[in-house]
Design a protein around this motif. Structure first.
Motif, PDB file in Angstrom:
ATOM      1  N   GLN A  58      42.643  10.403  82.281  1.00  0.00           N
ATOM      2  CA  GLN A  58      42.505  11.026  80.905  1.00  0.00           C
ATOM      3  C   GLN A  58      40.981  11.463  80.878  1.00  0.00           C
ATOM      4  OE1 GLN A  58      43.007   7.916  81.577  1.00  0.00           O
ATOM      5  NE2 GLN A  58      44.883   7.168  79.620  1.00  0.00           N
ATOM      6  N   ALA A  59      40.092  10.657  82.133  1.00  0.00           N
ATOM      7  CA  ALA A  59      38.850  11.619  82.068  1.00  0.00           C
ATOM      8  C   ALA A  59      38.778  12.617  83.386  1.00  0.00           C
ATOM      9  CB  ALA A  59      37.620  10.345  82.385  1.00  0.00           C
ATOM     10  N   SER A  60      39.980  12.307  84.471  1.00  0.00           N
ATOM     11  CA  SER A  60      39.711  13.145  84.981  1.00  0.00           C
ATOM     12  C   SER A  60      39.682  13.908  84.876  1.00  0.00           C
ATOM     13  CB  SER A  60      40.289  12.681  86.501  1.00  0.00           C
ATOM     14  OG  SER A  60      41.701  12.428  86.134  1.00  0.00           O
ATOM     15  N   ALA A  61      40.861  14.476  84.037  1.00  0.00           N
ATOM     16  CA  ALA A  61      41.563  15.842  83.434  1.00  0.00           C
ATOM     17  C   ALA A  61      40.241  16.691  82.277  1.00  0.00           C
ATOM     18  CB  ALA A  61      42.907  14.928  82.284  1.00  0.00           C
ATOM     19  N   ALA A  62      39.463  15.474  81.528  1.00  0.00           N
ATOM     20  CA  ALA A  62      38.512  16.169  81.227  1.00  0.00           C
ATOM     21  C   ALA A  62      37.615  16.826  81.226  1.00  0.00           C
ATOM     22  CB  ALA A  62      38.391  15.420  79.551  1.00  0.00           C
ATOM     23  N   ALA A  63      36.972  16.665  82.863  1.00  0.00           N
ATOM     24  CA  ALA A  63      36.052  17.194  83.042  1.00  0.00           C
ATOM     25  C   ALA A  63      36.759  17.993  84.761  1.00  0.00           C
ATOM     26  CB  ALA A  63      35.076  15.700  84.004  1.00  0.00           C
ATOM     27  N   ASP A  64      38.202  17.696  84.792  1.00  0.00           N
ATOM     28  CA  ASP A  64      37.969  18.644  86.301  1.00  0.00           C
ATOM     29  C   ASP A  64      39.735  19.278  85.267  1.00  0.00           C
ATOM     30  OD1 ASP A  64      38.038  19.210  88.565  1.00  0.00           O
ATOM     31  OD2 ASP A  64      40.008  18.225  89.459  1.00  0.00           O
ATOM     32  N   PRO A  65      39.138  20.829  85.234  1.00  0.00           N
ATOM     33  CA  PRO A  65      37.666  21.900  85.669  1.00  0.00           C
ATOM     34  C   PRO A  65      36.703  22.369  84.384  1.00  0.00           C
ATOM     35  CG  PRO A  65      39.482  23.126  85.634  1.00  0.00           C
ATOM     36  CD  PRO A  65      39.663  21.561  85.032  1.00  0.00           C
ATOM     37  N   TYR A  66      37.180  20.748  83.848  1.00  0.00           N
ATOM     38  CA  TYR A  66      36.968  22.025  82.041  1.00  0.00           C
ATOM     39  C   TYR A  66      35.517  21.539  82.070  1.00  0.00           C
ATOM     40  CZ  TYR A  66      41.558  22.105  80.685  1.00  0.00           C
ATOM     41  OH  TYR A  66      43.182  22.735  80.842  1.00  0.00           O
ATOM     42  N   LEU A  67      34.833  19.865  81.885  1.00  0.00           N
ATOM     43  CA  LEU A  67      33.585  19.637  82.648  1.00  0.00           C
ATOM     44  C   LEU A  67      32.117  21.466  83.153  1.00  0.00           C
ATOM     45  CD1 LEU A  67      31.236  18.383  81.820  1.00  0.00           C
ATOM     46  CD2 LEU A  67      31.268  17.338  83.834  1.00  0.00           C
ATOM     47  N   VAL A  68      32.949  21.724  84.073  1.00  0.00           N
ATOM     48  CA  VAL A  68      32.346  22.327  84.864  1.00  0.00           C
ATOM     49  C   VAL A  68      32.173  23.491  83.987  1.00  0.00           C
ATOM     50  CG1 VAL A  68      32.301  23.638  87.876  1.00  0.00           C
ATOM     51  CG2 VAL A  68      33.092  21.465  86.766  1.00  0.00           C
ATOM     52  N   VAL A  69      33.238  24.452  83.603  1.00  0.00           N
ATOM     53  CA  VAL A  69      33.297  25.373  83.314  1.00  0.00           C
ATOM     54  C   VAL A  69      32.736  25.808  81.776  1.00  0.00           C
ATOM     55  CG1 VAL A  69      34.751  27.379  81.500  1.00  0.00           C
ATOM     56  CG2 VAL A  69      35.733  25.893  83.852  1.00  0.00           C
ATOM     57  N   ALA A  70      32.507  24.607  81.314  1.00  0.00           N
ATOM     58  CA  ALA A  70      31.875  24.071  80.026  1.00  0.00           C
ATOM     59  C   ALA A  70      29.885  24.184  80.524  1.00  0.00           C
ATOM     60  CB  ALA A  70      32.146  22.482  79.082  1.00  0.00           C
ATOM     61  N   VAL A  71      30.272  23.897  81.473  1.00  0.00           N
ATOM     62  CA  VAL A  71      28.896  23.622  81.994  1.00  0.00           C
ATOM     63  C   VAL A  71      28.292  25.417  82.472  1.00  0.00           C
ATOM     64  CG1 VAL A  71      27.086  23.685  83.887  1.00  0.00           C
ATOM     65  CG2 VAL A  71      28.053  21.442  82.582  1.00  0.00           C
ATOM     66  N   VAL A  72      28.767  26.312  83.001  1.00  0.00           N
ATOM     67  CA  VAL A  72      28.626  26.941  83.394  1.00  0.00           C
ATOM     68  C   VAL A  72      28.465  28.487  81.951  1.00  0.00           C
ATOM     69  CG1 VAL A  72      29.815  29.224  84.416  1.00  0.00           C
ATOM     70  CG2 VAL A  72      30.742  27.289  85.360  1.00  0.00           C
ATOM     71  N   ILE A  73      29.385  28.204  81.400  1.00  0.00           N
ATOM     72  CA  ILE A  73      29.680  28.835  79.386  1.00  0.00           C
ATOM     73  C   ILE A  73      28.016  28.593  79.066  1.00  0.00           C
ATOM     74  CG2 ILE A  73      30.126  28.822  77.217  1.00  0.00           C
ATOM     75  CD1 ILE A  73      32.849  28.252  78.304  1.00  0.00           C
ATOM     76  N   LEU A  74      27.797  27.542  79.313  1.00  0.00           N
ATOM     77  CA  LEU A  74      27.082  27.166  78.476  1.00  0.00           C
ATOM     78  C   LEU A  74      25.314  27.999  79.189  1.00  0.00           C
ATOM     79  CD1 LEU A  74      24.174  25.591  76.613  1.00  0.00           C
ATOM     80  CD2 LEU A  74      24.303  23.702  78.323  1.00  0.00           C
ATOM     81  N   SER A  75      25.503  28.585  80.381  1.00  0.00           N
ATOM     82  CA  SER A  75      24.339  28.737  81.437  1.00  0.00           C
ATOM     83  C   SER A  75      24.586  30.224  81.232  1.00  0.00           C
ATOM     84  CB  SER A  75      24.519  28.830  82.822  1.00  0.00           C
ATOM     85  OG  SER A  75      23.661  29.512  83.613  1.00  0.00           O
ATOM     86  N   GLY A  76      25.614  30.849  80.876  1.00  0.00           N
ATOM     87  CA  GLY A  76      26.000  32.284  80.310  1.00  0.00           C
ATOM     88  C   GLY A  76      25.151  32.904  79.503  1.00  0.00           C
ATOM     89  N   MET A 128      35.497  31.292  86.541  1.00  0.00           N
ATOM     90  CA  MET A 128      33.975  30.503  85.979  1.00  0.00           C
ATOM     91  C   MET A 128      33.447  31.586  85.487  1.00  0.00           C
ATOM     92  SD  MET A 128      33.824  26.606  87.776  1.00  0.00           S
ATOM     93  CE  MET A 128      33.213  27.598  89.383  1.00  0.00           C
ATOM     94  N   VAL A 129      32.809  32.075  86.415  1.00  0.00           N
ATOM     95  CA  VAL A 129      32.201  33.601  86.019  1.00  0.00           C
ATOM     96  C   VAL A 129      32.099  34.766  85.176  1.00  0.00           C
ATOM     97  CG1 VAL A 129      30.615  35.359  87.222  1.00  0.00           C
ATOM     98  CG2 VAL A 129      31.476  33.308  88.862  1.00  0.00           C
ATOM     99  N   LEU A 130      33.463  34.486  85.440  1.00  0.00           N
ATOM    100  CA  LEU A 130      34.588  35.246  83.888  1.00  0.00           C
ATOM    101  C   LEU A 130      33.899  34.532  82.606  1.00  0.00           C
ATOM    102  CD1 LEU A 130      35.762  37.971  82.406  1.00  0.00           C
ATOM    103  CD2 LEU A 130      37.980  36.230  82.705  1.00  0.00           C
ATOM    104  N   SER A 131      34.199  33.748  82.509  1.00  0.00           N
ATOM    105  CA  SER A 131      34.140  32.692  81.481  1.00  0.00           C
ATOM    106  C   SER A 131      32.326  32.968  80.443  1.00  0.00           C
ATOM    107  CB  SER A 131      34.229  31.331  81.333  1.00  0.00           C
ATOM    108  OG  SER A 131      33.488  30.555  82.256  1.00  0.00           O
ATOM    109  N   GLY A 132      31.520  32.382  82.099  1.00  0.00           N
ATOM    110  CA  GLY A 132      30.397  32.763  81.673  1.00  0.00           C
ATOM    111  C   GLY A 132      29.503  34.315  81.231  1.00  0.00           C
ATOM    112  N   VAL A 133      29.987  35.072  81.435  1.00  0.00           N
ATOM    113  CA  VAL A 133      29.617  35.999  81.225  1.00  0.00           C
ATOM    114  C   VAL A 133      30.284  36.440  79.774  1.00  0.00           C
ATOM    115  CG1 VAL A 133      30.393  38.367  81.615  1.00  0.00           C
ATOM    116  CG2 VAL A 133      29.488  37.526  83.793  1.00  0.00           C
ATOM    117  N   LEU A 134      31.717  36.110  80.180  1.00  0.00           N
ATOM    118  CA  LEU A 134      32.219  35.969  78.245  1.00  0.00           C
ATOM    119  C   LEU A 134      30.815  35.933  77.059  1.00  0.00           C
ATOM    120  CD1 LEU A 134      36.446  36.103  78.728  1.00  0.00           C
ATOM    121  CD2 LEU A 134      34.374  37.856  78.396  1.00  0.00           C
ATOM    122  N   ALA A 135      30.027  34.435  77.764  1.00  0.00           N
ATOM    123  CA  ALA A 135      30.060  33.401  76.531  1.00  0.00           C
ATOM    124  C   ALA A 135      27.888  34.147  76.382  1.00  0.00           C
ATOM    125  CB  ALA A 135      29.219  32.128  77.310  1.00  0.00           C
TER     126      ALA A 135
END
Length: 219
Positions: A58-76, A128-135
């Motif tokens: 359950q934790a791995s399904a939430a962390a990979d890849p959504y945790l990484v994508v969420a961090v990229v969104i925050l950066s953007g 990931m890059v696309l999601s950050g740019v959209l953010a």
């Protein structure tokens, strides 16, 4: 015409500093954002890799890849304009991918040159890059910000559509992965816009694009 182009540039890039003191603060923030984005990507990649290796499914399904994508969104979202969002999101994404590759080699004993690892990570890089740019574009105050928020939501909601189609074909239902994708999709459409009308427009854009994606996937 020139005035309209200048207004568009200022909305996308951000207002330039007015004097030397503002310019120094501007440059310092850009440097901090770049270092912060890279550091967040490295940390998120390590956490995701550790969760995949040691944490429950359950934790791995939430962390990979959504945790990484969420961090990229925050950066953007925190970046100063479109151009710097592209730079910062790329740094964050590469930091996450490099740390994932290193962790796969150190923890899992898997070669970084293994085709499976490389292929799975390369597929995420563009999204990931696309999601950050959209953010970063969701900071626009007009309807283009609503379109960006709706498009960002679709990147997550498309996983729910794919999961539902797999369920119809007899596959197991990944509840935690569905829930994480749905939560991030709703957060993108609702939390990244400042007013209720803009949130409704972003939700409408997301719903319309999801319907188009679902019809394309079915037929």
């Amino acid at each position: 015409m020139a005035v309209a182009l200048d207004k568009l540039r200022r909305r996308v890039v951000g207002d330039l500093p007015g004097d030397f003191a503002d310019l120094e603060r501007w440059e310092n923030r850009i440097q901090r954002d770049m270092l912060l984005g890279l550091a967040m990507g490295v940390v998120a990649g390590v956490v995701a890799a550790v969760c995949v290796r040691f944490a429950p499914a359950q934790a791995s399904a939430a962390a990979d890849p959504y945790l990484v994508v969420a961090v990229v969104i925050l950066s953007g979202r925190l970046s100063l304009g479109f151009g710097w969002a592209l730079v910062n999101c790329t740094l964050t994404a590469f930091g996450a991918l490099i740390s994932r590759i290193v962790c796969a080699a150190v923890i899992g004993g898997q070669s970084p040159l293994d085709g499976g690892v490389a292929d799975s990570l390369n597929r995420l890089l563009f999204l990931m890059v696309l999601s950050g740019v959209l953010a970063s574009l969701t900071r626009l105050r007009d309807r283009w910000g609503d379109v960006a928020a709706g498009g960002l939501a679709v990147l997550f909601l498309a996983d729910d559509v794919d999961g539902y189609l797999d369920l119809l074909n007899g596959a197991a239902l990944p509840v935690w992965q569905w829930g994480t994708a749905l939560a991030l999709g709703l957060a993108s459409a609702l939390c990244l816009r400042p007013t209720l009308p803009s949130r409704l427009r972003a939700s409408g854009v997301a719903f319309g694009l999801v319907v188009v994606y679902a019809l394309t996937a079915v037929f």
